[in-house]
Scaffold this motif. Structure first.
Motif, mmCIF file in Angstrom:
data_model
loop_
_atom_site.group_PDB
_atom_site.id
_atom_site.type_symbol
_atom_site.label_atom_id
_atom_site.label_comp_id
_atom_site.label_asym_id
_atom_site.label_seq_id
_atom_site.Cartn_x
_atom_site.Cartn_y
_atom_site.Cartn_z
ATOM 1 N N ALA A 140 -2.902 6.002 -12.086
ATOM 2 C CA ALA A 140 -2.855 4.852 -11.174
ATOM 3 C C ALA A 140 -2.554 3.581 -11.971
ATOM 4 O O ALA A 140 -1.785 2.721 -11.542
ATOM 5 C CB ALA A 140 -4.180 4.712 -10.432
ATOM 6 N N TYR A 141 -3.136 3.484 -13.160
ATOM 7 C CA TYR A 141 -2.888 2.333 -14.023
ATOM 8 C C TYR A 141 -1.421 2.268 -14.431
ATOM 9 O O TYR A 141 -0.797 1.211 -14.399
ATOM 10 C CB TYR A 141 -3.786 2.407 -15.258
ATOM 11 N N ALA A 142 -0.869 3.440 -14.797
ATOM 12 C CA ALA A 142 0.494 3.491 -15.338
ATOM 13 C C ALA A 142 1.510 2.878 -14.372
ATOM 14 O O ALA A 142 2.330 2.051 -14.770
ATOM 15 C CB ALA A 142 0.873 4.934 -15.670
ATOM 16 N N VAL A 143 1.442 3.257 -13.090
ATOM 17 C CA VAL A 143 2.427 2.711 -12.144
ATOM 18 C C VAL A 143 2.086 1.260 -11.785
ATOM 19 O O VAL A 143 2.984 0.441 -11.595
ATOM 20 C CB VAL A 143 2.558 3.564 -10.855
ATOM 21 N N SER A 144 0.785 0.946 -11.700
ATOM 22 C CA SER A 144 0.387 -0.387 -11.233
ATOM 23 C C SER A 144 0.734 -1.484 -12.225
ATOM 24 O O SER A 144 1.228 -2.533 -11.837
ATOM 25 C CB SER A 144 -1.107 -0.423 -10.934
ATOM 26 N N PHE A 185 -2.980 -4.248 -3.159
ATOM 27 C CA PHE A 185 -2.847 -3.132 -2.212
ATOM 28 C C PHE A 185 -2.020 -1.998 -2.810
ATOM 29 O O PHE A 185 -2.200 -0.837 -2.445
ATOM 30 C CB PHE A 185 -2.209 -3.614 -0.893
ATOM 31 N N TYR A 186 -1.115 -2.361 -3.718
ATOM 32 C CA TYR A 186 -0.307 -1.345 -4.403
ATOM 33 C C TYR A 186 -1.222 -0.436 -5.230
ATOM 34 O O TYR A 186 -1.165 0.788 -5.142
ATOM 35 C CB TYR A 186 0.725 -2.044 -5.291
ATOM 36 N N LEU A 187 -2.107 -1.058 -6.018
ATOM 37 C CA LEU A 187 -3.033 -0.255 -6.834
ATOM 38 C C LEU A 187 -3.963 0.574 -5.945
ATOM 39 O O LEU A 187 -4.271 1.726 -6.250
ATOM 40 C CB LEU A 187 -3.835 -1.175 -7.759
ATOM 41 N N LEU A 188 -4.366 -0.026 -4.832
ATOM 42 C CA LEU A 188 -5.233 0.714 -3.911
ATOM 43 C C LEU A 188 -4.517 1.963 -3.389
ATOM 44 O O LEU A 188 -5.094 3.060 -3.378
ATOM 45 C CB LEU A 188 -5.632 -0.193 -2.740
ATOM 46 N N PHE A 229 0.838 -1.200 0.000
ATOM 47 C CA PHE A 229 0.000 0.000 0.000
ATOM 48 C C PHE A 229 0.875 1.252 0.000
ATOM 49 O O PHE A 229 0.683 2.167 -0.816
ATOM 50 C CB PHE A 229 -0.908 -0.037 1.249
ATOM 51 N N TRP A 230 1.900 1.261 0.869
ATOM 52 C CA TRP A 230 2.780 2.429 0.947
ATOM 53 C C TRP A 230 3.618 2.590 -0.305
ATOM 54 O O TRP A 230 3.888 3.704 -0.744
ATOM 55 C CB TRP A 230 3.678 2.342 2.189
#
Lengths: 104, 245
Positions: free
Chosen positions: B125-129, B144-147, B20-21
């Protein structure tokens, strides 16, 4: 009325994000559809950019005496070189201000 | 490949919290581009005659920058609802692609998670996830990363829209700050034009948009977008066919 349209378009937008994550979705999009979707950002954003740069407040197309045009050209060059949104905004806005306030 | 495996081995095992972080940390730098755009959307909403509440809530209901700008402009010029809906839908069609590309990694999640993730699945958000998912496909906490990334983007988008709404009266018109919107799009589009079908899609769309700018109900935008997509795709097909020979 505006609320209805907003909520309906919001639901449509959500549906487009959810569709492939839904239980009934096919595992893969049809290839032709996926290829075509790849062109959506370029086509859509260009269709927004061009009038924003070239069409004046009075709805006329302005090619001469339009400080936005050189500012856009500089911004495109900076975008290609830096690939940075912040640099592109700074260069484009900076050029526009320079031309506007110098009265060029 | 080898260095990547080593890196995974020496770093502490991922947990829901650490993922998440990490999502938040990776998303933050992108906000430098998001915040000015959000501010300008807030200003644009008020300038187009929307109420502060309508402008601010649009950022939650649509949560998609380019389509919010177009929605607002079309609404302000009295475009019939069907055209507003069609234009917004075409602009957001790319989200189907995002949905399809994260689906293999997230399909097994419970419905609540998939709904939340779909809502947050916007460009930045999509780009990094997707990059993170491709690097760590077996990480059990990767959603949790995308969240984290999505909530970061969502929060800053709401804050910057709200700030723009309330600052709109104080921004002098001579600064032409609305120019930030096309500049943001230039920064996104220009680097993605790599091959000749891309260029053709761009030129076709731009030409149609210019030629059709005075058409009723702003239908020029829709025609330009669809025309650009089709031309790009046909050129792509043509190019593939020629290269296969």
């Amino acid at each position: 009325m505006i609320w209805t349209i907003m909520i309906v378009t919001g639901l449509l937008t959500f549906a487009m994000r959810f569709v492939m994550l839904s239980a009934v979705a096919p595992r893969k999009l049809p290839a032709a559809f996926e290829e075509a979707l790849g062109f959506v950002p370029i086509a859509v954003l260009t269709a927004i950019i061009v009038p924003a740069v070239l069409v004046g407040k009075d709805e006329s197309i302005m090619l001469l005496d339009n400080a936005r045009l050189p500012a856009t050209i500089i911004a495109i060059i900076v975008a290609l070189v830096s690939r940075s949104v912040v640099m592109t905004i700074s260069a484009g806005l900076g050029t526009l201000w320079l031309l506007t306030f110098l009265g060029a | 490949m080898k260095t990547m495996n080593q890196k995974v081995m020496i770093s502490a095992p991922a947990t829901a919290t650490s993922e998440f972080w990490k999502g938040i940390r990776d998303e933050l730098p992108l906000q430098l581009g998001v915040v000015p755009f959000g501010l300008m959307f807030g200003v644009l909403g008020i300038a187009s005659g929307l109420t502060p509440l309508q402008t601010i809530l649009m950022s939650s209901i649509l949560f998609a920058g380019a389509s919010q700008v177009v929605f607002t402009q079309l609404w302000a010029t009295g475009t019939p609802p069907v055209f507003v809906g069609a234009s917004v839908s075409v602009i957001n069609l790319r989200h189907v692609l995002y949905s399809a590309s994260v689906a293999p990694y997230l399909r097994q999640l419970p419905l609540g998670w998939r709904v939340a993730i779909a809502y947050l699945l916007t460009d930045e958000a999509y780009a990094v996830s997707i990059k993170h998912f491709q690097e760590q496909p077996d990480n059990p906490f990767k959603h949790f990363y995308l969240l984290g990334a999505g909530l970061t983007l969502w929060t800053l988008w709401q804050l910057s829209t709200t700030l723009g709404v309330f600052a709109s009266a104080t921004i002098p018109e001579e600064l032409s700050l609305e120019f930030v919107i096309p500049l943001t799009f230039i920064a996104i589009v220009a680097p993605t034009i790599r091959k000749y079908p891309d260029l053709l899609a761009c030129v076709t769309s731009g030409g149609f948009a210019l030629a059709g700018h005075a058409l009723p109900w702003n239908s020029g935008l829709l025609i330009a977008a669809v025309g650009g997509i089709l031309t790009g795709w046909l050129a792509y097909r043509f190019r593939e066919a020629r290269m296969a020979r």
